[in-house]
Design a protein around this motif. Structure first.
Motif, PDB file in Angstrom:
ATOM      1  N   LEU A 191       3.780  11.600 -13.520  1.00  0.00           N
ATOM      2  CA  LEU A 191       3.024  12.631 -12.796  1.00  0.00           C
ATOM      3  C   LEU A 191       3.909  13.334 -11.780  1.00  0.00           C
ATOM      4  CD1 LEU A 191      -0.416  10.829 -12.279  1.00  0.00           C
ATOM      5  CD2 LEU A 191       0.096  12.744 -13.810  1.00  0.00           C
ATOM      6  N   GLU A 192       4.752  12.584 -11.096  1.00  0.00           N
ATOM      7  CA  GLU A 192       5.666  13.181 -10.119  1.00  0.00           C
ATOM      8  C   GLU A 192       6.664  14.111 -10.806  1.00  0.00           C
ATOM      9  OE1 GLU A 192       9.260  11.643  -7.320  1.00  0.00           O
ATOM     10  OE2 GLU A 192       7.444  10.423  -7.302  1.00  0.00           O
ATOM     11  N   LEU A 193       7.216  13.669 -11.936  1.00  0.00           N
ATOM     12  CA  LEU A 193       8.175  14.488 -12.677  1.00  0.00           C
ATOM     13  C   LEU A 193       7.526  15.767 -13.209  1.00  0.00           C
ATOM     14  CD1 LEU A 193      10.132  11.725 -14.628  1.00  0.00           C
ATOM     15  CD2 LEU A 193      10.953  13.099 -12.706  1.00  0.00           C
ATOM     16  N   PHE A 194       6.324  15.632 -13.765  1.00  0.00           N
ATOM     17  CA  PHE A 194       5.638  16.822 -14.254  1.00  0.00           C
ATOM     18  C   PHE A 194       5.297  17.772 -13.107  1.00  0.00           C
ATOM     19  CE2 PHE A 194       4.470  14.244 -18.122  1.00  0.00           C
ATOM     20  CZ  PHE A 194       5.271  14.975 -18.980  1.00  0.00           C
ATOM     21  N   ILE A 215       8.442  19.679 -12.416  1.00  0.00           N
ATOM     22  CA  ILE A 215       8.642  20.684 -13.463  1.00  0.00           C
ATOM     23  C   ILE A 215       7.742  21.881 -13.205  1.00  0.00           C
ATOM     24  CG2 ILE A 215       8.304  21.175 -15.928  1.00  0.00           C
ATOM     25  CD1 ILE A 215       9.083  18.184 -16.414  1.00  0.00           C
ATOM     26  N   GLU A 216       6.486  21.629 -12.879  1.00  0.00           N
ATOM     27  CA  GLU A 216       5.545  22.715 -12.620  1.00  0.00           C
ATOM     28  C   GLU A 216       6.005  23.562 -11.435  1.00  0.00           C
ATOM     29  OE1 GLU A 216       0.762  23.408 -12.002  1.00  0.00           O
ATOM     30  OE2 GLU A 216       1.602  21.421 -11.659  1.00  0.00           O
ATOM     31  N   ARG A 217       6.455  22.931 -10.358  1.00  0.00           N
ATOM     32  CA  ARG A 217       6.935  23.680  -9.191  1.00  0.00           C
ATOM     33  C   ARG A 217       8.152  24.524  -9.549  1.00  0.00           C
ATOM     34  NH1 ARG A 217       5.327  18.927  -6.909  1.00  0.00           N
ATOM     35  NH2 ARG A 217       7.412  18.012  -6.895  1.00  0.00           N
ATOM     36  N   LYS A 231      16.895  16.792 -18.010  1.00  0.00           N
ATOM     37  CA  LYS A 231      17.515  15.729 -18.811  1.00  0.00           C
ATOM     38  C   LYS A 231      18.028  14.605 -17.918  1.00  0.00           C
ATOM     39  CE  LYS A 231      19.045  18.696 -22.579  1.00  0.00           C
ATOM     40  NZ  LYS A 231      20.218  19.331 -23.207  1.00  0.00           N
ATOM     41  N   THR A 232      18.702  14.985 -16.834  1.00  0.00           N
ATOM     42  CA  THR A 232      19.241  13.990 -15.915  1.00  0.00           C
ATOM     43  C   THR A 232      18.137  13.173 -15.282  1.00  0.00           C
ATOM     44  OG1 THR A 232      21.089  15.468 -15.446  1.00  0.00           O
ATOM     45  CG2 THR A 232      20.709  13.673 -13.877  1.00  0.00           C
ATOM     46  N   ALA A 256      17.360   9.175 -15.821  1.00  0.00           N
ATOM     47  CA  ALA A 256      17.314   8.291 -14.667  1.00  0.00           C
ATOM     48  C   ALA A 256      15.972   7.554 -14.609  1.00  0.00           C
ATOM     49  CB  ALA A 256      17.533   9.075 -13.382  1.00  0.00           C
ATOM     50  N   SER A 257      14.880   8.289 -14.907  1.00  0.00           N
ATOM     51  CA  SER A 257      13.557   7.660 -14.818  1.00  0.00           C
ATOM     52  C   SER A 257      13.321   6.656 -15.942  1.00  0.00           C
ATOM     53  CB  SER A 257      12.456   8.721 -14.811  1.00  0.00           C
ATOM     54  OG  SER A 257      12.411   9.384 -16.042  1.00  0.00           O
TER      55      SER A 257
END
Length: 87
Positions: free
Chosen positions: A13-16, A19-21, A77-78, A82-83
């Motif tokens: 959720l944090e990654l998405f 991405i949205e921001r 990708k990075t 990492a995640s």
């Protein structure tokens, strides 16, 4: 009813969200650049000059957008690597 562990779900959720921001920022930048191009084209037209440079501006815009997209892709990708290594 997610089957994912809550830590993994929260990370996704944090990654998405990031991405949205990033897409929102690119969208706003794109709108501003389009307005600037329109303003410059209107100024050229008002001065009686030809707008042959409009294609050049579009080309420069595409190059900048392509560069930004490449940076975003590499960043994603990075971040993804990492995640997933943490999981």
């Amino acid at each position: 009813d997610s089957k994912l562990p809550s830590s993994v779900r929260n990370t996704l959720l944090e990654l998405f969200g990031q991405i949205e921001r990033e897409f929102e920022n690119l969208y706003i930048e794109n709108l501003e650049l389009r307005r600037e191009i329109d303003t410059l084209n209107e100024r050229l037209a008002g001065e009686g000059q030809t707008i042959d440079g409009a294609e050049l501006s579009k080309g420069q815009l595409k190059t900048k957008a392509s560069h930004s997209t490449s940076q975003l892709s590499q960043k994603l990708k990075t971040t993804y690597k990492a995640s997933t290594s943490k999981v």
